[in-house]
Design an enzyme around this catalytic site. Structure first.
Site, PDB file in Angstrom:
ATOM      1  N   ASP A 436       1.082   5.043  -9.411  1.00  0.00           N
ATOM      2  CA  ASP A 436       2.376   7.535  -9.491  1.00  0.00           C
ATOM      3  C   ASP A 436       1.864   7.431  -8.567  1.00  0.00           C
ATOM      4  O   ASP A 436       0.220   7.771  -8.494  1.00  0.00           O
ATOM      5  CB  ASP A 436       1.952   7.106 -10.735  1.00  0.00           C
ATOM      6  CG  ASP A 436       2.441   8.812 -11.050  1.00  0.00           C
ATOM      7  OD1 ASP A 436       3.409   9.215 -11.359  1.00  0.00           O
ATOM      8  OD2 ASP A 436       1.231   9.919 -11.009  1.00  0.00           O
ATOM      9  N   GLU A 473       5.109   4.501  -5.819  1.00  0.00           N
ATOM     10  CA  GLU A 473       6.249   4.965  -5.444  1.00  0.00           C
ATOM     11  C   GLU A 473       5.550   5.885  -4.829  1.00  0.00           C
ATOM     12  O   GLU A 473       4.173   6.849  -4.669  1.00  0.00           O
ATOM     13  CB  GLU A 473       5.994   5.871  -7.510  1.00  0.00           C
ATOM     14  CG  GLU A 473       6.666   7.362  -6.858  1.00  0.00           C
ATOM     15  CD  GLU A 473       5.997   8.620  -7.839  1.00  0.00           C
ATOM     16  OE1 GLU A 473       7.649   9.160  -9.120  1.00  0.00           O
ATOM     17  OE2 GLU A 473       5.116   8.740  -8.644  1.00  0.00           O
TER      18      GLU A 473
END
Length: 777
Positions: A436, A473
């Site tokens: 993330d 990401e």
């Protein structure tokens, strides 16, 4: 990830890019090496100073099994009484500085060794409690170098909670945030105990406004190792062959419509119980939203507009090693949840489905200096664990949008992250990770992006981690690194440009034909450098943050009023289209158009080179009523509706969805290992530079791979386009597999129909897929 954080904004050649431009040691674990040698040392038989029993007569207290403090509920289990722990029978020895965390005694010696890295501390006190968090004793720890350690001989191998009080010099003018009275969670705790049942406060957590809830480290060194079984195998599916589904554990089975017992809903066991659905859907990998221990009630710690929210996404870790205990069924506690996680992985692997974890190493739940939530790292060494600006009063930098940014390239923090990742691969058998807000992990202690970040390099070169799926990401609050992620030819990336270009073209935006073709061909403009492959592009149209597929074609604007932030949270640039009416409608024409657009988007994703990712729930058309940032709703708004799935099976949408996934997996011309060449694809196009042209057609040629050549066309105009089909291969005919303009079951014909005419009328906002089949003699 948007969640409670600030939204990450996306930045705003004519022919498709096919080939693009071709540019032509494991860090040793801190305290983790040579464990047998460490355990074989003789421990000095002397006590450390300042040991004292606390709580209860004579220093003893009754301990109970995990979950004893849970409120009365059908989800809770009856506590099991454990023998009382008498502090006077415990002996504290110096112990060893390795490994970090809690570890069992050597050579069968009963006891537990504790070690904490805290180089700036002036003292560290080990605090031992029973399983109901009643104090047993506290003792000062001994220091060797940067590590504090103690061995408690006679301590039971389970049923014990622990934490540390850490003291140091200096106040807010320093990088540190000491609180000598606060019992801190061990960053290396392999199990964490908090409240027993998801979203339900209990007496164990001892909640205090502003201060928050209690979370304690614990361990289980006496249970037998998990039995994976003699026939157990990891799937080991190549990345190019994956079809990934993002899946939030809590939301997947929290609804009564799941048909599961109350204590099993929203748990690892609940997910395992639904493996047959995932097999029927056809996906072969799940990407689980965060499953590390986190505080789902963090938003209720202080008065704020979001205090009604319950964190169902989990992007707010308080530990990097422990499975979320409240994702275990029946409120049985952290050890049971850990076993249940393994049972879930085993069930998924038996079904040929890999397990990828969405991991959050970019920030923690501890917040910023303006709203601190002191639980662990912050009180141990905030200068090492968090990026800071020494010139600012609010020192902690915030590239996550959540109050702090982990100082991931500090050697000690880097080592902790590496050990955490290895732990999940080796202990829990996960198959990969999606990182993330990954640019946060590329920043130095001052928040500056590093060209060759040590952590990313170490992960890439690690003998364990280099063999699993690694997905970034590639954006955070201050950096957008799609196509420029430091990848060492190993990492894959969430391709945000794919999402945006596909959405915009198919809703009818002009001037995007070349971009759309480039995304379908594998985004060579981004990934065809060095030894990168098309499968390093994780293609997605829908993800957990943002609109669902049904909402993408039903709303022009986000509708996040229920979040309590005046509709200011969540992304504004959704590139959605409501097809003429905002939200629900009875207009038959609008509903038909929406169904066509959903088919168009799914068809584009399944035909694209690269690795496709879906969102669980789209297979039945789940709606969040236009909320594109639903991280805090543990309600029917977000729960998977198993009754609606049955409706989708009845109306044909699930059939189209699952059949297209299976077609993708089975056809050799899709999911290639190499980028397309001009011999692999023909673009039937001579209007690349016409911004008004919203039609694209191409043929993928079967050059011996098998399965037959494929012809596809996408018409994003509002009007019909008459197409003269290209000549099929000699001895073959074009047969229709997909026409998104047709109602079920004609929208998808397995294997192709009997054949189509040489001229095909492709309706407005629709797409077709044809396969070349041999002409029967």
């Amino acid at each position: 990830m948007t969640s409670a954080c600030a939204a990450v904004q996306r930045p705003g050649t004519r022919q498709p890019a096919l080939l693009g431009s071709r540019a032509g040691t494991q860090t040793r674990a801190a305290g983790g090496a040579d464990r047998q040698q460490v355990q074989g040392r003789q421990r000095p038989q002397r006590r450390l100073p300042a040991m004292h029993a606390v709580g209860g007569s004579g220093g003893s207290a009754a301990a109970t099994a995990a979950g004893a403090a849970a409120p009365a509920s059908t989800a809770a289990v009856a506590p099991t009484q454990l023998p009382a722990i008498d502090a006077t029978t415990l002996t504290v020895e110096p112990g060893e500085p390795t490994p970090l965390g809690a570890s069992p005694g050597p050579d069968g010696q009963k006891g537990v060794n504790f070690a904490l890295w805290a180089p700036a501390a002036t003292s560290v006190t080990l605090c031992l409690h029973d399983d109901q968090d009643r104090p047993i004793m506290e003792t000062l720890m001994q220091r060797t170098g940067d590590t504090w350690h103690a061995f408690v001989a006679g301590l039971p191998q389970s049923g014990v909670l622990y934490g540390y009080k850490v003291a140091g010099n200096g106040g807010w003018e320093t990088p540190y945030r000491w609180d000598k009275n606060k019992i801190l969670l061990d960053p290396y705790a392999k199990l964490v105990k908090g409240r027993a049942v998801f979203g339900k406060r209990d007496t164990f957590e001892q909640f205090k406004a502003k201060e928050g809830s209690v979370f304690r480290g614990t361990f289980d060194f006496e249970s037998k190792p998990f039995e994976w079984g003699p026939n157990y195998r990891r799937p080991n599916i190549p990345l190019k062959d994956l079809v990934i589904a993002e899946l939030p554990v809590r939301l997947f089975t929290a609804s009564e419509t799941s048909g599961l017992p109350a204590g099993q809903r929203g748990t690892f066991a609940g997910l395992a119980a639904k493996v047959d659905h995932l097999k029927e859907l056809g996906i072969n990998a799940v990407e689980l939203l965060p499953v590390f221990e986190y505080d789902e009630l963090e938003f209720q710690r202080i008065k704020n507009p979001r205090e009604h929210m319950v964190n169902v996404w989990g992007y707010s870790h308080l530990n990097f090693f422990a499975p979320m205990s409240r994702f275990g069924s029946g409120g049985q506690g952290p050890a049971a949840a850990a076993r249940e996680f393994k049972q879930m992985v085993k069930a998924l692997h038996a079904a040929g489905i890999e397990v990828i974890l969405d991991v959050v190493y970019n920030h923690t739940v501890e917040g910023g200096d303006d709203d601190p939530y002191l639980l662990s790292w912050r009180g141990i060494d905030a200068g090492a664990y968090y990026q800071q600006d020494p010139e600012a009063y609010v020192r902690l930098l915030n590239y996550s949008g959540c109050g702090n940014t982990v100082n991931a390239n500090h050697p000690a923090t880097q080592q902790q992250i590496l050990e955490s990742l290895r732990w999940w691969v080796e202990e829990y058998h996960v198959d990969g990770f999606r990182f993330d807000l990954a640019p946060c992990l590329c920043r130095n202690s001052r928040g500056e992006i590093m060209a060759n970040p040590p952590l990313i390099r170490a992960i890439t070169k690690d003998p364990v981690l280099s063999k699993v799926k690694l997905i970034s990401e590639p954006w955070d609050i201050g950096a957008y690194m799609v196509g420029s992620w430091p990848n060492w030819d190993v990492w894959a990336e969430w391709n945000g440009k794919y999402r945006d270009d596909v959405r915009r073209f198919l809703r009818g935006d002009g001037g995007l034909k070349s971009e759309f073709a480039t995304r379908l061909a594998g985004s060579a403009d981004l990934y065809h450098t060095n030894n990168r492959k098309p499968y390093h592009s994780i293609n997605f149209v829908i993800a957990h943050d943002g609109f669902t597929l049904a909402d993408l074609v039903s709303y022009n604007e986000k509708h996040n009023g229920d979040n309590g932030e005046g509709n200011r949270d969540g992304s504004n640039d959704n590139f959605s289209w409501n097809c003429g009416v905002e939200g629900p409608t009875d207009n038959a024409a609008v509903k038909t158009l929406r169904q066509k657009q959903m088919r168009n988007l799914l068809l584009a994703l399944m035909l694209s080179q690269g690795t496709p990712m879906l969102l669980i729930g789209d297979e039945y058309g789940q709606t969040r009523s236009g909320n594109n940032n639903y991280y805090g709703h543990d309600t029917q708004l977000t729960h998977y509706d198993w009754d609606a799935l049955e409706e989708a099976k009845a109306n044909g949408w699930f059939r189209f969805y699952s059949e297209l996934i299976k077609f993708r997996k089975e056809h050799p011309l899709l999911g290639r290992a190499e980028f397309l060449t001009n011999q692999d694809v023909t673009w039937h196009e001579d209007r690349w530079d016409d911004p008004e042209s919203r039609f694209l057609a191409f043929t993928l040629h079967d050059r011996g791979q098998g399965g037959g050549s494929l012809y596809a066309a996408f018409n994003a105009h509002s009007f019909e386009v008459r197409v003269g089909l290209p000549e099929p291969p000699k001895g073959h005919k074009w047969c229709r597999v997909v026409d998104t303009n047709l109602a079920s079951p004609k929208d998808f014909t397995p294997g192709g129909n009997a054949g189509v005419d040489p001229v095909y009328f492709i309706q407005g906002y629709s797409a077709i897929l044809l396969v070349a089949k041999p002409i029967e003699a």
